[in-house]
Design an enzyme around this catalytic site. Structure first.
Site, PDB file in Angstrom:
ATOM      1  N   THR A  58      -6.806   5.898   7.587  1.00  0.00           N
ATOM      2  CA  THR A  58      -6.538   4.747   6.718  1.00  0.00           C
ATOM      3  C   THR A  58      -7.419   3.568   7.103  1.00  0.00           C
ATOM      4  OG1 THR A  58      -4.224   5.444   6.516  1.00  0.00           O
ATOM      5  CG2 THR A  58      -4.727   3.185   5.898  1.00  0.00           C
ATOM      6  N   ASN A  79       5.259   2.441   2.555  1.00  0.00           N
ATOM      7  CA  ASN A  79       3.910   2.824   2.995  1.00  0.00           C
ATOM      8  C   ASN A  79       3.869   4.232   3.580  1.00  0.00           C
ATOM      9  OD1 ASN A  79       4.978   2.631   5.546  1.00  0.00           O
ATOM     10  ND2 ASN A  79       3.535   1.122   6.317  1.00  0.00           N
ATOM     11  N   ASP A  80       4.963   4.991   3.407  1.00  0.00           N
ATOM     12  CA  ASP A  80       4.995   6.335   3.977  1.00  0.00           C
ATOM     13  C   ASP A  80       4.388   7.387   3.066  1.00  0.00           C
ATOM     14  OD1 ASP A  80       8.132   5.462   5.397  1.00  0.00           O
ATOM     15  OD2 ASP A  80       6.241   5.786   6.453  1.00  0.00           O
ATOM     16  N   TYR A 114      -5.137  14.189   3.843  1.00  0.00           N
ATOM     17  CA  TYR A 114      -5.240  12.828   4.371  1.00  0.00           C
ATOM     18  C   TYR A 114      -5.989  12.846   5.692  1.00  0.00           C
ATOM     19  CZ  TYR A 114      -3.832   8.789   7.125  1.00  0.00           C
ATOM     20  OH  TYR A 114      -3.849   7.686   7.940  1.00  0.00           O
ATOM     21  N   TRP A 126      -1.679   0.935  -0.895  1.00  0.00           N
ATOM     22  CA  TRP A 126      -0.513   0.122  -0.542  1.00  0.00           C
ATOM     23  C   TRP A 126      -1.032  -1.242  -0.135  1.00  0.00           C
ATOM     24  CZ3 TRP A 126       1.657  -2.728   3.391  1.00  0.00           C
ATOM     25  CH2 TRP A 126       3.049  -2.939   3.302  1.00  0.00           C
ATOM     26  N   TRP A 172      -1.020   8.526  -0.121  1.00  0.00           N
ATOM     27  CA  TRP A 172      -1.650   7.998  -1.327  1.00  0.00           C
ATOM     28  C   TRP A 172      -2.896   8.780  -1.714  1.00  0.00           C
ATOM     29  CZ3 TRP A 172       1.618   5.382  -3.932  1.00  0.00           C
ATOM     30  CH2 TRP A 172       2.574   4.578  -3.279  1.00  0.00           C
ATOM     31  N   ASP A 187       0.171   2.564   8.904  1.00  0.00           N
ATOM     32  CA  ASP A 187       1.036   3.713   9.192  1.00  0.00           C
ATOM     33  C   ASP A 187       0.174   4.954   8.999  1.00  0.00           C
ATOM     34  OD1 ASP A 187       4.306   4.859   7.967  1.00  0.00           O
ATOM     35  OD2 ASP A 187       2.951   5.609   9.505  1.00  0.00           O
ATOM     36  N   ASP A 199      -5.946   5.027   1.905  1.00  0.00           N
ATOM     37  CA  ASP A 199      -6.085   6.277   2.643  1.00  0.00           C
ATOM     38  C   ASP A 199      -7.443   6.893   2.345  1.00  0.00           C
ATOM     39  OD1 ASP A 199      -2.612   7.429   2.297  1.00  0.00           O
ATOM     40  OD2 ASP A 199      -3.582   6.075   3.723  1.00  0.00           O
TER      41      ASP A 199
END
Lengths: 144, 167
Positions: free
Chosen positions: B157, B140-141, B154, B93, B144, B68, B112
């Site tokens: 990922t 997972n939203d 961010y 995650w 992190w 995601d 991330d």
């Protein structure tokens, strides 16, 4: 030319090719390790180091807290344990895995294995004041 | 069994006496060239049904089943390594994905990569195993990157294979 001389080189070449084979399939993780990866690793890390000031270091904090007065009950009631959707026996197994994996054999000998019954009992009494309880347990540990 | 052993030993000794090493190498070379010219066996590539075969830049790549965010392989990194100038967040995650090529489930950690603004390329929104925010450990939203030294920005990922899941 004999059959062996005619087809022998090809036979040997095929046999060598067959022996090259495939690498052995990787074995699956143990259930306890898998449960650690899926339910604990995200915050505590693959090496248990956690995050300084935010997520406890399982290599040091777990043994210290679990052996302090009131510490065993605290460990059984931390959010990561009580909020887990694992069955009590799996929670006990992953706690014991964590003690062995990050504390070592000597620490594992000092701390009695956690049981499913203890986990079930702890879940019935969720801990709301986490920070103050932790501070109290650490103070008790420092006083020893 | 002993008779079988004798037969195999005898055959092997006759083979060794009549076949030279050079002729074996010649035959092996012939097989290799032949195999390169003609596919001998069908090749089954690991990919999600209808997706891109083993393409690290495709959202359909099997190990991205809960991706995601932006794929780091499109952003100067790879499926398992952050791009230069970013660092992998320590908080991650973790879920499982099935590899169709071997039928096994693998534990996958989605880290991330943080420290630069969003990559903006190859955005995926796959959520196998994702749960709503009232189960925070399974959602997972979250960004992190909050746990990284470089702070919250961010970038993309990665997906790291942690091992084979047990049934």
């Amino acid at each position: 030319m004999s059959l062996l001389r005619r087809f022998g080189p090809g036979l040997v070449a095929l046999a060598l090719g067959a022996c090259a084979g495939h690498p052995a399939a990787e074995p699956p993780l143990s259930v306890a390790r898998q449960d650690y990866y899926l339910h604990c690793l995200g915050c505590h890390g693959e090496d248990g180091a956690g995050l300084a000031g935010q997520v406890p270091d399982l290599r040091t904090d777990l043994a210290r807290l679990a052996s302090a007065p009131g510490g065993r009950a605290y460990v059984l009631r931390v959010p990561g344990v009580t909020q887990s959707n694992l069955a009590p026996d799996r929670v006990a197994d992953v706690l014991n895995y964590t003690v062995r994996e990050f504390g070592g054999a000597e620490v594992a000998r000092r701390i009695a294995p956690f049981t499913a019954a203890e986990v079930a009992e702890a879940r019935a009494a969720p801990l709301l004041e986490i920070t103050t309880t932790r501070a109290r347990v650490i103070a008790g540990s420092d006083a020893r | 069994m002993a008779r079988y052993d004798d037969m195999v030993e005898g055959f092997t000794r006759r083979l060794a006496k009549t076949v030279s090493r050079r002729s074996v190498l010649r035959a092996l070379g012939g097989f290799l060239v032949g195999a390169a010219a003609v596919p001998v066996l069908p090749v089954k590539r690991g990919h999600a049904a209808g997706g891109a075969p083993d393409d690290e830049t495709s959202c359909d790549y099997w190990r991205y089943c809960a991706m995601d965010g932006f794929i780091c392989a499109c952003c100067g990194g790879t499926a398992r390594a952050c791009p230069p100038g970013t660092e992998a967040a320590p908080i991650t995650w973790v879920g499982t994905c099935r590899n169709a090529s071997d039928g096994r489930d693998y534990i996958v950690s989605y880290n991330d990569c943080c420290g630069k603004s969003s990559c903006g390329r190859c955005l995926c929104n796959r959520n196998e195993g994702d749960r709503p925010l009232y189960l925070p450990a399974n959602a997972n939203d979250y960004n992190w990157c909050v746990g990284s030294k470089s702070g919250a920005p961010y970038h993309c990922t990665i997906s790291r294979i942690m091992g084979v899941a047990t049934k």
